[in-house]
Each structure stands twice: as C-alpha cells, then as structure tokens.
Design a protein around this motif. Structure first.
Motif, short mmCIF file in Angstrom:
data_model
loop_
_atom_site.label_atom_id
_atom_site.label_comp_id
_atom_site.label_asym_id
_atom_site.label_seq_id
_atom_site.Cartn_x
_atom_site.Cartn_y
_atom_site.Cartn_z
N THR A 44 -5.30 8.47 -1.81
CA THR A 44 -3.85 8.31 -1.79
C THR A 44 -3.28 9.28 -0.77
OG1 THR A 44 -3.59 9.92 -3.57
CG2 THR A 44 -3.73 7.61 -4.20
N GLY A 45 -2.12 8.94 -0.23
CA GLY A 45 -1.51 9.82 0.76
C GLY A 45 -2.43 10.09 1.92
N ARG A 46 -2.41 11.33 2.40
CA ARG A 46 -3.24 11.73 3.53
C ARG A 46 -4.33 12.70 3.10
NH1 ARG A 46 -3.01 8.16 7.55
NH2 ARG A 46 -0.98 8.02 8.55
N VAL A 59 4.97 -2.13 -8.26
CA VAL A 59 4.24 -3.33 -8.67
C VAL A 59 2.75 -3.08 -8.45
CG1 VAL A 59 3.92 -5.80 -8.32
CG2 VAL A 59 6.18 -4.78 -7.98
N ASP A 60 1.97 -3.16 -9.53
CA ASP A 60 0.52 -3.00 -9.45
C ASP A 60 -0.10 -4.37 -9.23
OD1 ASP A 60 -2.17 -2.52 -9.73
OD2 ASP A 60 -2.00 -1.38 -11.60
N ARG A 61 -0.58 -4.61 -8.04
CA ARG A 61 -1.12 -5.92 -7.71
C ARG A 61 -2.39 -6.25 -8.49
NH1 ARG A 61 -5.32 -4.93 -4.14
NH2 ARG A 61 -5.23 -2.91 -3.05
N HIS A 62 -3.03 -5.25 -9.08
CA HIS A 62 -4.23 -5.50 -9.88
C HIS A 62 -3.91 -6.13 -11.23
CE1 HIS A 62 -6.90 -2.35 -7.63
NE2 HIS A 62 -6.60 -3.40 -6.90
N GLY A 63 -2.69 -5.89 -11.73
CA GLY A 63 -2.37 -6.40 -13.05
C GLY A 63 -1.08 -7.20 -13.12
N GLU A 79 -3.44 4.66 -10.99
CA GLU A 79 -3.35 5.96 -10.34
C GLU A 79 -2.42 5.90 -9.14
OE1 GLU A 79 -6.15 9.22 -7.95
OE2 GLU A 79 -7.08 7.58 -9.05
N LYS A 80 -2.57 4.87 -8.34
CA LYS A 80 -1.70 4.72 -7.17
C LYS A 80 -0.28 4.38 -7.58
CE LYS A 80 -5.44 3.66 -3.97
NZ LYS A 80 -5.99 2.75 -2.93
N ALA A 81 -0.12 3.68 -8.68
CA ALA A 81 1.22 3.38 -9.18
C ALA A 81 1.95 4.67 -9.54
CB ALA A 81 1.14 2.46 -10.39
N ALA A 82 1.24 5.61 -10.16
CA ALA A 82 1.84 6.90 -10.52
C ALA A 82 2.27 7.66 -9.27
CB ALA A 82 0.85 7.72 -11.34
N VAL A 83 1.44 7.61 -8.23
CA VAL A 83 1.78 8.29 -6.97
C VAL A 83 3.03 7.66 -6.36
CG1 VAL A 83 1.01 8.71 -4.59
CG2 VAL A 83 -0.58 9.04 -6.50
N ALA A 84 3.10 6.33 -6.37
CA ALA A 84 4.25 5.64 -5.80
C ALA A 84 5.54 6.00 -6.53
CB ALA A 84 4.04 4.12 -5.84
N ARG A 85 5.46 6.15 -7.83
CA ARG A 85 6.65 6.56 -8.59
C ARG A 85 7.07 7.97 -8.21
NH1 ARG A 85 3.56 4.04 -12.74
NH2 ARG A 85 4.38 1.95 -13.21
N ALA A 102 0.84 -1.20 0.00
CA ALA A 102 0.00 0.00 0.00
C ALA A 102 0.88 1.25 0.00
CB ALA A 102 -0.95 0.00 1.20
N ALA A 103 1.83 1.27 -0.92
CA ALA A 103 2.87 2.30 -0.93
C ALA A 103 2.35 3.70 -1.22
CB ALA A 103 3.95 1.94 -1.94
N ALA A 104 1.16 3.82 -1.80
CA ALA A 104 0.61 5.14 -2.11
C ALA A 104 -0.33 5.65 -1.03
CB ALA A 104 -0.13 5.11 -3.45
N GLY A 105 -0.55 4.86 0.00
CA GLY A 105 -1.45 5.27 1.08
C GLY A 105 -0.74 6.13 2.11
N GLY A 106 -1.47 6.54 3.14
CA GLY A 106 -0.89 7.41 4.15
C GLY A 106 0.25 6.78 4.91
#
Length: 332
Positions: free
Chosen positions: A310-312, A182-186, A168-174, A140-144
């Motif tokens: 994503t984030g806080r 790693v996108d666990r959905h795909g 979307e969360k993958a872009a935030v993580a980058r 959950a690298a893009a979460g808070g």
C-alpha cells in the motif's frame, strides 16, 4: 559503491542483483547525487521485465524516482538518468531538471511527492479540470499512484470514491480520506458507485489499472464525465468502445506525465510549486508504508509488482561518504 543491477529481463526478484560497482561518471549536463531515498514505482518492475516504453541497455540499475543530495549539500528531487537508476548509493540526473525537496517532508516522503503526485496533479487538474463539488473515483486508491490522487482530490474539494482490493487496503483508503470506499473483492463496483452517486456516476475517474477497472469506469462515468487513463497495472490494455463514449457524452483522456518534461518543463516546475505549497500546509502527505534497506530492494520491487503493498515503499541506502569525497574512478 553498492548498486542493484539487471543483467537480463525478468521478474524483479529473480533478475535484480546487488553488486559492488564503480560509481557513475556524470556526462554533459548531468550531476552525481547521493541517494537519500529512492521510491519504488510500478515502472521499475516493467523496466526489469523489459516491458517499459524506455529500455535502457543491460546491465542497468532501476529506480526512477529519488530524493538525493548534491555535492554542495542541497536536498533535491530527481528522475535518475538510466542506466544509472536510484536503487544504488549514488545516481546520475539531469542538472536542469532538479527540483528542491520540500522542507515539510522527510526524504522518503519527498521522493514520493514527485512522479505519483505530479501525475495526479496533471491528470486531475491539467487534463480532467476537476472542480470543487465534483465526484472523483480513484481505482487502486490505496496504492502509490492512487493514494496521491485521493489526497489531491480531497485538497481540490471533490467527493472521493476509492476502489480497492481487500479489507486492509480499504482501511488505508479510509485513512487517506476517501468519502466512500468500495472493496472490489467483495462488492459490485458498478452498483456501489451508482448507489453512492444517486445513479449519476463519477465526474472524473482516475484509472492507473486498466483491464476490468476501465470497463467499470465506462459504466460508472457521469454525463460529461472524464476518464483519465494513467496506466495499466493490471497488465491488460483496454480497447474502449468509442461509440459508447459518443452516446454517453464522456471524454477519455490520456496522461503520460513524462512528456511534460520535454514538451513543457516550466509547467512541471509550476506543478512542483503547487505540490510544495500543499505539503507545507498539510493538505497532502505522501503515504510511505515501508522504508527498506538497500539490500532489501529486490524483494520490495517484486512485492510492488505483485500488488502486495500500500502507498509507497522507499529504499533508503545507508551511505556516509559525501559526493565530493567519492573516488569516481573506483568502487567505494
């Protein structure tokens, strides 16, 4: 004053109600704080559901992490004393536990530096002893919670693999600085991590998710690696196979940051000093994806609970009355 109250347990969007209430009166050792920003944490959703380890009496105001202002004008970080939480114009806190808000961060960013980054610092440095050059995997690298661990891992000189759910969360993580996303959905998480590490696996795994994420952790942890169990946002608490930990030589480490407030509060202050220094030199900067008004808090808490942020997300009340001018015996 205005405050969100929970009169019965359930989903945040259904049980949180905005009300006009009398401001709280400080008890012994407590201080009244004007809430400048309150961050939304997953425990706020658990509090609403009645599933958190702490169960305040009903009705209560959720909000466990704030940047507030004292009567003498100091900007501070605090964990509000429930049942008078932070999703309100004013909250109560333990005077001894107040921490100075870093000057390098605005109110919402400063509030976000507290629980998530303290948890990350204790998990990575105190429990897992992360070293420069090691590989850190963050679920959950893009979460808070996850975004804080990513930044702290990079600041420590680690190679960071971020696992996320969706593009979307993958872009935030980058953007946060993950070396591998790693996108666990795909993608097959286990195969992707093994490929990224040459088959060795990750030295430290930071897991605030539990459930399937923990199963992936056990299959991708390196020899003498460390899995840090931070929470169970998936809703499923795993039952680890200890024989697997034995034959693969890895450690399973629990991290409940709140215990340090009672067991070793001086270490909490030391951690805050370290985080303040990192923020001052730009090595970390909390990812605040949204700032919402107090009236929008219930919807925002529900979105955090559903994993749609994503984030806080920070709640920013529009309070103009200074604490010393507040009539503590009547509603504002």
């Amino acid at each position: 004053m205005q405050a969100w109250q929970v009169h019965e347990n359930g989903e945040p969007g259904e049980v949180m109600r905005l009300a006009e209430v009398a401001p709280p009166t400080p008890g012994e050792g407590q201080v009244l704080l004007r809430v400048r920003a309150a961050n939304i944490n997953f425990p706020d959703a658990l509090l609403c559901r009645g599933q958190y380890q702490v169960r305040p009496p009903l009705p209560f105001t959720p909000g466990v992490e704030i940047c507030g202002e004292t009567e003498d004008g100091r900007r501070v970080l605090a964990n509000p004393a429930l049942p008078h939480g932070g999703f309100a114009e004013y909250a109560l806190a333990d005077a001894r536990a107040l921490l100075p808000a870093p000057e390098a961060l605005d109110d919402a960013e400063a509030a976000a530096l507290h629980i998530g980054y303290q948890t990350g610092w204790f998990g990575l440095h105190r429990r897992a002893r992360l070293q420069a050059g090691e590989t850190l995997l963050v679920h959950a690298a893009a979460g808070g919670v996850g975004s804080a661990a990513v930044q702290l891992g990079k600041a420590a000189g680690a190679t960071v693999i971020g696992v996320v759910g969706g593009p979307e969360k993958a872009a935030v993580a980058r953007e946060l600085g993950c070396d591998v996303v790693v996108d666990r959905h795909g993608e097959d998480v286990i195969a992707a991590v093994k490929e990224a590490t040459g088959g060795r696996g990750a030295d430290v795994i930071y897991d605030p998710v539990g459930g399937p994420a923990y199963a992936q952790s056990a299959k991708t942890v390196a020899f003498e690696g460390r899995i840090v169990v931070v929470g169970f946002a998936s809703g499923t608490i795993p039952s680890p196979a200890l024989n697997h930990a034995l034959v693969k030589n890895y450690a399973i480490l629990g991290l409940h940051w709140g215990l340090y407030n009672t067991k070793n509060p001086e270490l909490v202050r030391h951690c805050h000093d370290q985080l303040t220094e990192l923020a001052a030199r730009g090595a970390i900067k909390p990812l605040v994806s949204e700032r919402v008004k107090l009236a929008e808090a219930a919807d925002a808490v529900q979105r955090v609970a559903d994993g749609r942020t994503t984030g806080r997300v920070a709640v920013v009340p529009e309070t103009s009355v200074a604490p010393e001018n507040l009539d503590k015996g009547a509603a504002a």
